[in-house]
Design a protein around this motif. Structure first.
Motif, PDB file in Angstrom:
ATOM      1  N   GLY A   1      85.581 104.747 -56.637  1.00  0.00           N
ATOM      2  CA  GLY A   1      85.442 103.541 -57.146  1.00  0.00           C
ATOM      3  C   GLY A   1      84.223 102.711 -56.675  1.00  0.00           C
ATOM      4  O   GLY A   1      83.861 101.661 -57.196  1.00  0.00           O
ATOM      5  N   PHE A   2      83.837 102.890 -55.418  1.00  0.00           N
ATOM      6  CA  PHE A   2      82.723 102.275 -55.010  1.00  0.00           C
ATOM      7  C   PHE A   2      81.338 102.409 -55.423  1.00  0.00           C
ATOM      8  O   PHE A   2      80.676 101.592 -56.082  1.00  0.00           O
ATOM      9  N   LEU A   3      80.982 103.707 -55.341  1.00  0.00           N
ATOM     10  CA  LEU A   3      79.742 104.189 -55.696  1.00  0.00           C
ATOM     11  C   LEU A   3      79.542 104.312 -57.342  1.00  0.00           C
ATOM     12  O   LEU A   3      78.645 104.402 -57.976  1.00  0.00           O
ATOM     13  N   LYS A   4      80.835 104.442 -57.993  1.00  0.00           N
ATOM     14  CA  LYS A   4      80.803 104.619 -59.424  1.00  0.00           C
ATOM     15  C   LYS A   4      80.109 105.853 -59.797  1.00  0.00           C
ATOM     16  O   LYS A   4      79.596 105.966 -60.908  1.00  0.00           O
ATOM     17  N   SER A   5      80.040 106.839 -58.635  1.00  0.00           N
ATOM     18  CA  SER A   5      79.210 108.119 -59.107  1.00  0.00           C
ATOM     19  C   SER A   5      80.310 109.230 -59.067  1.00  0.00           C
ATOM     20  O   SER A   5      81.361 109.401 -58.364  1.00  0.00           O
ATOM     21  N   GLY A   6      79.886 110.526 -59.659  1.00  0.00           N
ATOM     22  CA  GLY A   6      80.997 111.504 -59.633  1.00  0.00           C
ATOM     23  C   GLY A   6      81.109 112.281 -58.249  1.00  0.00           C
ATOM     24  O   GLY A   6      80.380 112.159 -57.286  1.00  0.00           O
ATOM     25  N   ASN A   7      82.380 112.372 -58.109  1.00  0.00           N
ATOM     26  CA  ASN A   7      82.705 113.389 -56.776  1.00  0.00           C
ATOM     27  C   ASN A   7      84.028 114.471 -57.463  1.00  0.00           C
ATOM     28  O   ASN A   7      84.429 114.522 -58.469  1.00  0.00           O
ATOM     29  N   THR A   8      84.309 115.138 -56.594  1.00  0.00           N
ATOM     30  CA  THR A   8      85.453 116.235 -56.974  1.00  0.00           C
ATOM     31  C   THR A   8      86.412 115.961 -56.234  1.00  0.00           C
ATOM     32  O   THR A   8      86.634 115.879 -54.985  1.00  0.00           O
TER      33      THR A   8
ATOM     34  N   ILE B   1      72.228 102.336 -51.688  1.00  0.00           N
ATOM     35  CA  ILE B   1      72.479 101.719 -52.931  1.00  0.00           C
ATOM     36  C   ILE B   1      71.734 100.384 -52.875  1.00  0.00           C
ATOM     37  O   ILE B   1      71.505  99.838 -52.006  1.00  0.00           O
ATOM     38  N   SER B   2      71.488  99.989 -54.271  1.00  0.00           N
ATOM     39  CA  SER B   2      71.013  98.304 -54.226  1.00  0.00           C
ATOM     40  C   SER B   2      72.281  97.551 -54.555  1.00  0.00           C
ATOM     41  O   SER B   2      72.699  97.406 -55.537  1.00  0.00           O
ATOM     42  N   ALA B   3      72.619  96.799 -53.707  1.00  0.00           N
ATOM     43  CA  ALA B   3      73.710  95.775 -53.512  1.00  0.00           C
ATOM     44  C   ALA B   3      73.163  94.544 -53.793  1.00  0.00           C
ATOM     45  O   ALA B   3      71.977  94.129 -53.679  1.00  0.00           O
ATOM     46  N   PRO B   4      73.892  93.799 -54.950  1.00  0.00           N
ATOM     47  CA  PRO B   4      73.147  92.644 -55.345  1.00  0.00           C
ATOM     48  C   PRO B   4      73.170  91.481 -54.216  1.00  0.00           C
ATOM     49  O   PRO B   4      74.135  91.600 -53.384  1.00  0.00           O
ATOM     50  N   SER B   5      72.068  90.892 -54.053  1.00  0.00           N
ATOM     51  CA  SER B   5      71.865  89.878 -53.118  1.00  0.00           C
ATOM     52  C   SER B   5      72.550  88.550 -53.519  1.00  0.00           C
ATOM     53  O   SER B   5      72.925  88.221 -54.507  1.00  0.00           O
TER      54      SER B   5
ATOM     55  N   MET C   1      71.303  99.108 -49.125  1.00  0.00           N
ATOM     56  CA  MET C   1      72.463  99.368 -48.277  1.00  0.00           C
ATOM     57  C   MET C   1      72.723 100.623 -48.218  1.00  0.00           C
ATOM     58  O   MET C   1      72.657 101.458 -49.193  1.00  0.00           O
ATOM     59  N   GLU C   2      72.711 101.042 -46.911  1.00  0.00           N
ATOM     60  CA  GLU C   2      72.901 102.457 -46.730  1.00  0.00           C
ATOM     61  C   GLU C   2      74.279 102.915 -46.558  1.00  0.00           C
ATOM     62  O   GLU C   2      75.038 102.294 -46.040  1.00  0.00           O
ATOM     63  N   VAL C   3      74.835 103.894 -47.229  1.00  0.00           N
ATOM     64  CA  VAL C   3      76.157 104.187 -47.369  1.00  0.00           C
ATOM     65  C   VAL C   3      76.389 105.908 -46.818  1.00  0.00           C
ATOM     66  O   VAL C   3      75.667 106.476 -47.159  1.00  0.00           O
ATOM     67  N   THR C   4      77.477 106.125 -46.016  1.00  0.00           N
ATOM     68  CA  THR C   4      77.566 107.297 -45.697  1.00  0.00           C
ATOM     69  C   THR C   4      78.776 108.000 -46.402  1.00  0.00           C
ATOM     70  O   THR C   4      79.887 107.249 -46.453  1.00  0.00           O
ATOM     71  N   ILE C   5      78.559 108.958 -47.052  1.00  0.00           N
ATOM     72  CA  ILE C   5      79.803 109.743 -47.811  1.00  0.00           C
ATOM     73  C   ILE C   5      80.155 110.741 -47.113  1.00  0.00           C
ATOM     74  O   ILE C   5      79.664 111.778 -46.613  1.00  0.00           O
TER      75      ILE C   5
END
Ligand code: 2BA
Length: 109
Positions: free
Chosen positions: A35-42, A71-75, A89-93
């Motif tokens: 939901g946060f990155l809106k990218s695929g996971n399993t 990721i590029s968070a909106p400023s 913004m750096e995100v640890t997954i």
């Protein structure tokens, strides 16, 4: 019986499935989206006897690696001026996000 629900990185999914099935566990793989990155996971669902849960968690723990992504968070500037300013913004997954839930009933027909 317990149901282990494990959300893992796509790149780790086949190794986790192989390790689990080699040990005799049954696994269902779902293609999901964070939901946060809106990218695929399993997402893996694993029905398992209570006394085997720790073995399943150890396998998942051993295979799944944490990863960092930027990721590029909106400023906040964007809202006031309408000018887009990229705000990295750096995100640890992961390694893995795991839920263990009780199963009321388990049947195969
Ligand atoms: P995403 O929702 O795409 O989140 C990816 C990573 O982004 C998360 O990694 C976390 O580090 C970060 N993140 C998530 N929400 C955030 C927020 N509001 N602010 C800042 N950073 C945030 P993980 O925690 O390892 O989660 C990996 C994936 O596992 C998530 O992908 C989501 O699909 C799932 N997940 C994690 N916690 C969950 C939960 N409580 N319920 C359901 N799914 C969950």
């Amino acid at each position: 019986m317990k149901l282990v629900i494990a959300i893992v990185h796509d790149e780790d999914s086949y190794d986790v499935i192989d390790s689990l099935t080699e040990k005799g566990f049954q696994v269902t793989k779902l293609a999901t989206t964070g939901g946060f990155l809106k990218s695929g996971n399993t997402t893996l669902i694993i029905g398992v006897e209570k006394d085997k849960v720790e073995e399943v968690l150890d396998i998942i723990k051993n295979v799944c690696k944490t990863r960092k992504t930027v990721i590029s968070a909106p400023s906040p500037v964007m809202g006031t001026s309408g000018v887009f300013v990229s705000n990295p913004m750096e995100v640890t997954i992961g390694g893995a996000t795991v839920f263990v839930i009780d199963v009321d009933k388990f049947e195969k027909f």
